[in-house]
Design a protein around this motif. Sequence first.
Motif, PDB file in Angstrom:
ATOM      1  N   ARG A 426       0.832  -1.217   0.000  1.00  0.00           N
ATOM      2  CA  ARG A 426       0.000   0.000   0.000  1.00  0.00           C
ATOM      3  C   ARG A 426       0.863   1.263   0.000  1.00  0.00           C
ATOM      4  N   ILE A 429       2.123   1.686  -3.566  1.00  0.00           N
ATOM      5  CA  ILE A 429       1.073   2.159  -4.470  1.00  0.00           C
ATOM      6  C   ILE A 429       0.756   3.630  -4.205  1.00  0.00           C
ATOM      7  N   THR A 434       3.622   0.093  -7.953  1.00  0.00           N
ATOM      8  CA  THR A 434       2.754  -1.027  -8.296  1.00  0.00           C
ATOM      9  C   THR A 434       3.173  -2.261  -7.519  1.00  0.00           C
ATOM     10  N   LEU A 435       2.331  -3.300  -7.572  1.00  0.00           N
ATOM     11  CA  LEU A 435       2.486  -4.378  -6.596  1.00  0.00           C
ATOM     12  C   LEU A 435       3.414  -5.487  -7.021  1.00  0.00           C
ATOM     13  N   TRP A 448      -4.179  -8.236  -3.899  1.00  0.00           N
ATOM     14  CA  TRP A 448      -3.946  -6.790  -3.996  1.00  0.00           C
ATOM     15  C   TRP A 448      -4.285  -6.204  -5.368  1.00  0.00           C
ATOM     16  N   LEU A 451      -6.201  -2.982  -5.911  1.00  0.00           N
ATOM     17  CA  LEU A 451      -5.580  -1.702  -5.572  1.00  0.00           C
ATOM     18  C   LEU A 451      -4.994  -1.022  -6.808  1.00  0.00           C
ATOM     19  N   VAL A 452      -4.736  -1.802  -7.841  1.00  0.00           N
ATOM     20  CA  VAL A 452      -4.061  -1.253  -9.029  1.00  0.00           C
ATOM     21  C   VAL A 452      -4.942  -1.320 -10.273  1.00  0.00           C
ATOM     22  N   LEU A 453      -5.682  -2.416 -10.412  1.00  0.00           N
ATOM     23  CA  LEU A 453      -6.495  -2.600 -11.615  1.00  0.00           C
ATOM     24  C   LEU A 453      -7.969  -2.422 -11.250  1.00  0.00           C
TER      25      LEU A 453
ATOM     26  N   GLY B 194       1.422   2.419 -15.521  1.00  0.00           N
ATOM     27  CA  GLY B 194       1.553   3.357 -14.416  1.00  0.00           C
ATOM     28  C   GLY B 194       2.744   4.270 -14.575  1.00  0.00           C
ATOM     29  N   ASN B 199       6.855  -3.123 -14.354  1.00  0.00           N
ATOM     30  CA  ASN B 199       5.465  -3.283 -13.947  1.00  0.00           C
ATOM     31  C   ASN B 199       4.919  -4.547 -14.592  1.00  0.00           C
ATOM     32  N   THR B 201       2.065  -6.088 -13.227  1.00  0.00           N
ATOM     33  CA  THR B 201       0.754  -6.283 -12.616  1.00  0.00           C
ATOM     34  C   THR B 201      -0.294  -6.484 -13.707  1.00  0.00           C
TER      35      THR B 201
END
Lengths: 480, 480
Positions: A426, A429, A434-435, A448, A451-453, B194, B199, B201
């Motif tokens: 978190r 982000i 990004t995760l 998670w 949180l991004v997508l 992003g 990245n 994700t």
Amino acid sequence: VNGEAAGPVAREADHAGFLAVVSGELPSGVLDLDEAARSAVATDRASRLPQPPPVAVVRPRSASDVSVVLAAANRFGVPVVTRGAGTGLSGGAWALPAGIVLDMSGMDRIVEIDPAGAIAVVQPGVITAALDEAAAAHGLAYAPDPASAAISTIGGNIATNAGGLRFIKYGSTRQAVLGLTVVLPSGEIVTLGGRTRKNVTGLDLCGLMVGSEGTLGVVVEATLALVPRAVDTAMLAVTCRDWSEVQRCVLAVASSGVTPSLFELMDRGALRVRGPAALSTIGAPADPLAVLLVQTDGVAAVAELARLEEALSTTGAWVSPPLAATDAALMVALRRGETLPGYSDPQVGGADEEWWLGEDMAIPATRLSEYFAAADAASRALGVGLSLVAHVGDGNLHPSLTVRRDSLDEGPAQDLLHRAADALIRIAIDLGGTLTGEHGVGVLKRPWLPLVLSPTVLELHRGVKAAFDPNDIMNPGRAY
Amino acid sequence: VNGEAAGPVAREADHAGFLAVVSGELPSGVLDLDEAARSAVATDRASRLPQPPPVAVVRPRSASDVSVVLAAANRFGVPVVTRGAGTGLSGGAWALPAGIVLDMSGMDRIVEIDPAGAIAVVQPGVITAALDEAAAAHGLAYAPDPASAAISTIGGNIATNAGGLRFIKYGSTRQAVLGLTVVLPSGEIVTLGGRTRKNVTGLDLCGLMVGSEGTLGVVVEATLALVPRAVDTAMLAVTCRDWSEVQRCVLAVASSGVTPSLFELMDRGALRVRGPAALSTIGAPADPLAVLLVQTDGVAAVAELARLEEALSTTGAWVSPPLAATDAALMVALRRGETLPGYSDPQVGGADEEWWLGEDMAIPATRLSEYFAAADAASRALGVGLSLVAHVGDGNLHPSLTVRRDSLDEGPAQDLLHRAADALIRIAIDLGGTLTGEHGVGVLKRPWLPLVLSPTVLELHRGVKAAFDPNDIMNPGRAY
């Protein structure tokens, strides 16, 4: 045979039907139902915990074997998990108990190296470092260099879009992949991309395959760009006393006009076992907060390093003279060993006395000191140990989270580690990060994703998957 | 209003319904039904022939305007052609007579430049060279450098994955794009990718947008990676007497250990107007078969150029001393001018006395001499003039085909040019090449798609498009 349906395949898998067809069509020895063999491919390096074994292991020797298997799996609704060397760190290759595992490690032939064209054509089971070594014989290199290069496969690198230590100058696996031969879930064999450096014929479905974590199809051959092998390298080590000094170094390198070929970080925790001896060898101050390694390569490695040395001279950090080659190799080995704690080197991280969780996230490299301040506070509040290695030049961070075994049992410890990882993700982000930067989402990072997508973007993912894999047999429920 | 339905949208477009909704929802001045305005956006640089005008032009000022338009177009079945500066060379932005044109050139704001992070956030209408200039103020550069950089937009570059002159070292637009804000045909606004360098994700839907030629959605903001601005550049010119000498030079550079920042070719035909004076200025032999330009950049530009000079010294070609900066600029300008013959310089190619067709294809650079021998024979057999400029280092070729106007009328001449292009494309593909390296498929290259993309791969394209654009309103019938 485990006949129990599990996982997200809508209709019940017909394992008997599948096995009847493939055992008739595959060459002898390709299909393996042995329990030990099945258990051996059930997990990857994301966990030391055993996973339930798959119904069968298939070890294809050709695209045609893969085609037979996928066509049958598609017809009988059997989930397929594709696997290279099993070095993944996010559970993307964990077996599904109602599925089969397609172990591609035996398709390990370097089909062609075209030295003049700087192109390699390989099967997916080729070990990454082996390709680089074969390229070296022609004065070339395979640029993507995940820390796992000595043990991971090209196919696995493609599945996760592996990045690694040379990314900052040379890019990730995606930049190296010019063309792919892919077996679709229907069993059809298609070629995506090709053999040229530029190619805008149609959508970039070849690029889309890279990083798709086995959810769209199976790569059976890859055409890869090679690069000139660096004729020279040069390296500085830098020691920093606090995170603002680290941040100043990152900014100084970024504004130096030189793109280093490697720019890595190890913090105090990552250095604790072998760091002191290494630092003493290179004459660095003892017990720094962090060590940075900055390398240049190519014809002008020395001139470029001088420029970096000048840029770093204003940061307040201790900057080594250019390292002797043996010392540079020592420092890089120190950095690489840390990436797979508990595996490549039981002395480093995840040692016997600790429960351990290795993470992978990415932030804009300008936000590093903010990240570390927040991450340090969050892990302290939870009573979890935090140390960090990073591809610092590109902002890709690998925090290590630890809990002492004498303080907690495994269950509560894992729960605590998960909470710490949640906090760090978190934080990343919130800082524009990004995760996952290079390990992939697999199983472990899925919680998670929202949180991004956004829901709409996740819906796009499902639509794209359906175009490739309408029956959702390819690594279902993973990656997105 | 042109109410006649045309194009591949299945149901009849309801233009009245569309116009009623958008004229109520859009700010004043965004929707334009004026005939001259509509005609002005009907074509691009792929043809001087007029195209039928669209039903309306929309000139959005915000993502919200785009959202309103796409949602209405989706609802009423109205095809949407998205357009930047209209510099495309494959007809990808030609209006559809039953559709509307979304002219993004007014959304031309550089939203942010983060100098420390080497990131730019821009609207799609920003002119490519303007971004590079803005980056220069911070010691940075925007690396992708299509020959059209002075007139093309970032949005158009993204639509075609523009490559250009610096590709060999810095990659194409895809490598620069970190994140995109996209309006989907539903009107929903999503972010893909992003702000981080690495990245993984989810699927690389951000990369998929790059090169999608307006068929999936509309980019309303792009987050782009910048690179250190080269502190120095150095250049050699090389003249060759035959194609085997050219090929030897390409191989010598490829095996030199140095990746040049630019490696371009102009042949005799491309040099015929301004070449002699330029060659005389730099002291080169007169009337070579081809001139090569090899540039290095960065801290070590001079050292790297020396290495290239050494590598080229064994080829038999004439190699200039390092060029003075003014001479280097002259040679690059000569090369750039040729890319858009008949537009940027009416004296070069496609001049008044010739019918002209400019092509774009890519081959492995090792096959150049074979390509030219076959292309020369094929064009001669048809009685069509052939000259060549190329991003020779990466194998991206731009042949110019010409027919004298005094020999044929336009119709038969265009037919002949098309036949010659067909021959050259087939030659490129037979040598392991592809039918477009950087201009895109658009309208004009679609006939050749089946030579490269199998029916199954084309079906995958349609499936992916349906995931983004289920009603097929986005540039339908184009690109694939």
